[in-house]
Design an enzyme around this catalytic site. Structure first.
Site, PDB file in Angstrom:
ATOM      1  N   THR A 260       0.844  -1.193   0.000  1.00 28.71           N
ATOM      2  CA  THR A 260       0.000   0.000   0.000  1.00 28.71           C
ATOM      3  C   THR A 260       0.878   1.240   0.000  1.00 28.71           C
ATOM      4  O   THR A 260       1.886   1.302   0.708  1.00 28.71           O
ATOM      5  CB  THR A 260      -0.945   0.024   1.217  1.00 28.71           C
ATOM      6  OG1 THR A 260      -1.829  -1.104   1.142  1.00 28.71           O
ATOM      7  CG2 THR A 260      -1.783   1.300   1.241  1.00 28.71           C
ATOM      8  N   PHE A 262       1.106   5.270   0.738  1.00 27.90           N
ATOM      9  CA  PHE A 262       0.497   6.315   1.549  1.00 27.90           C
ATOM     10  C   PHE A 262       1.089   7.665   1.164  1.00 27.90           C
ATOM     11  O   PHE A 262       2.248   7.752   0.728  1.00 27.90           O
ATOM     12  CB  PHE A 262       0.755   6.070   3.038  1.00 27.90           C
ATOM     13  CG  PHE A 262       0.125   4.813   3.581  1.00 27.90           C
ATOM     14  CD1 PHE A 262      -1.078   4.865   4.279  1.00 27.90           C
ATOM     15  CD2 PHE A 262       0.738   3.581   3.413  1.00 27.90           C
ATOM     16  CE1 PHE A 262      -1.656   3.712   4.778  1.00 27.90           C
ATOM     17  CE2 PHE A 262       0.157   2.415   3.909  1.00 27.90           C
ATOM     18  CZ  PHE A 262      -1.040   2.491   4.604  1.00 27.90           C
TER      19      PHE A 262
END
Length: 360
Positions: A260, A262
């Site tokens: 992921t 960010f």
């Protein structure tokens, strides 16, 4: 204890004393630099990125590059805290991957501001109740986080950094036996990321999406305290520690490279670090070939595009905006020239920020 073992331990003790003295000397210098700053900005992402990249390049082992980054981020975090303990907002509760990303970027020398939603992270930083915010923007398996893109479009905040976090899901429960699990709670993306594993191992368990992985773990903890449960949560190892749950299975994500990305949000621009990325959002005229014409200046000025994501503009039916990531900093001549030309071709253009590329 053998004489040889004692000699090694004595050497380690002597080195530890030297390291402690040097770290304190570094802290004194960092504090003096803080006194010389006249803009009030304590966190300099570009400077920290330069330091870590240089140290990783000079590292000859046996420590891994990730270990070098972790150690020196901790040193810089605690030195920074001598000036001010930064308040960092992220999607809560404690134990989310957003918190892990915040820890990776800012270290332990910061104040956690736990938010109930991604839009609350934006509002908290905009209101000055936190210095920076950390929000998920895309996952390697599930794609873009739409709410983050939509909020970036209307927010005055700037992107000042990015973090990439390998995501390894665990199945957590108060139970000891995997076969006893009848319900699985987690964030919708995590349920999707573990879809095949769940089909194979827990085909009959009901799945329910909640606001975050850590909230799922917290729910299991609360249910156990009141009535007991045969439910489980998909969350991180840290969530298992925080909510006193058993880890029934590890690394249950379908894609072992699941990562992921960010973004770090702040209220100030970031200077070039030498290895940067610029994010922007724009819209094109509603005519054939408009998007190709819009992107042509990037190619002509030799600016590499690393991401193109379309989203509904929410203003007119079938009207879209395009989120674009390009290599380089907006202060670089080639990027600057491309952006200036883009502005003349786009019906709307907003530079979201230039910032150092993520460091492992």
């Amino acid at each position: 204890m053998s004489d040889l073992l004692k000699q090694f331990r004595d050497k380690i003790d002597a080195i530890d004393a030297q390291v402690l003295a040097l770290v304190n000397e570094r802290a004194k210098l960092a504090r003096e630099i803080g006194h010389l700053k006249d803009d009030g900005v304590i966190y300099r992402p570009e400077r920290e990125a330069q330091i870590i990249r240089r140290l990783q390049a000079e590292n000859q082992g046996p420590l891994a590059p990730e270990a070098v980054s972790h150690i020196f981020r901790a040193v810089m975090s605690n030195c920074r805290a001598l000036e001010k303990e930064l308040a960092i907002a992220f999607l809560g509760p404690l134990g989310t991957y957003s918190e892990e990303a915040a820890l990776k970027q800012f270290g332990e020398g910061r104040q956690a501001v736990v938010c109930g939603s991604i839009d609350e992270v934006f509002r908290t930083v905009e209101a000055g109740q936190a210095d920076y915010g950390v929000v998920p923007v895309e996952n390697s398996t599930e794609g873009a986080v739409g709410i983050t893109l939509d909020l970036l479009l209307g927010s005055a905040l700037q992107v000042v950094g990015e973090i990439t976090l390998p995501v390894h899901h665990c199945l957590l429960s108060a139970q000891q036996d995997l076969n006893q699990i009848t319900h699985v709670f987690s964030h919708a993306q995590s349920l999707s990321q573990c879809h095949e594993w769940l089909n194979k191992v827990l085909p009959n368990a009901q799945r329910e999406a909640v606001t975050s992985n850590a909230r799922a773990a917290q729910m299991i903890h609360e249910l156990v305290a009141t009535q007991g449960t045969f439910a489980a949560a998909i969350a991180s190892k840290r969530a298992a520690e925080l909510f006193d749950l058993n880890i029934l299975a590890e690394n249950i994500e379908d894609d072992p490279k699941n990562t992921t990305r960010f973004l770090v949000l702040g209220n100030h621009a970031v200077a070039p670090s030498g290895q940067d990325k610029t994010s922007l959002v724009m819209s094109a005229h509603n005519q054939p070939g408009a998007v190709l014409q819009l992107l042509e200046p990037l190619s002509r000025h030799g600016v590499s595009m690393t991401k193109l994501e379309s989203r509904p503009s929410r203003q007119n039916l079938w009207n879209y905006v395009f989120f674009v990531d390009i290599e380089g900093h907006q202060q670089q001549p080639a990027v600057q020239a491309a952006l200036q030309e883009l502005a003349t071709r786009a019906t709307f253009l907003k530079v979201l920020g230039s910032y150092p590329t993520a460091i492992i």
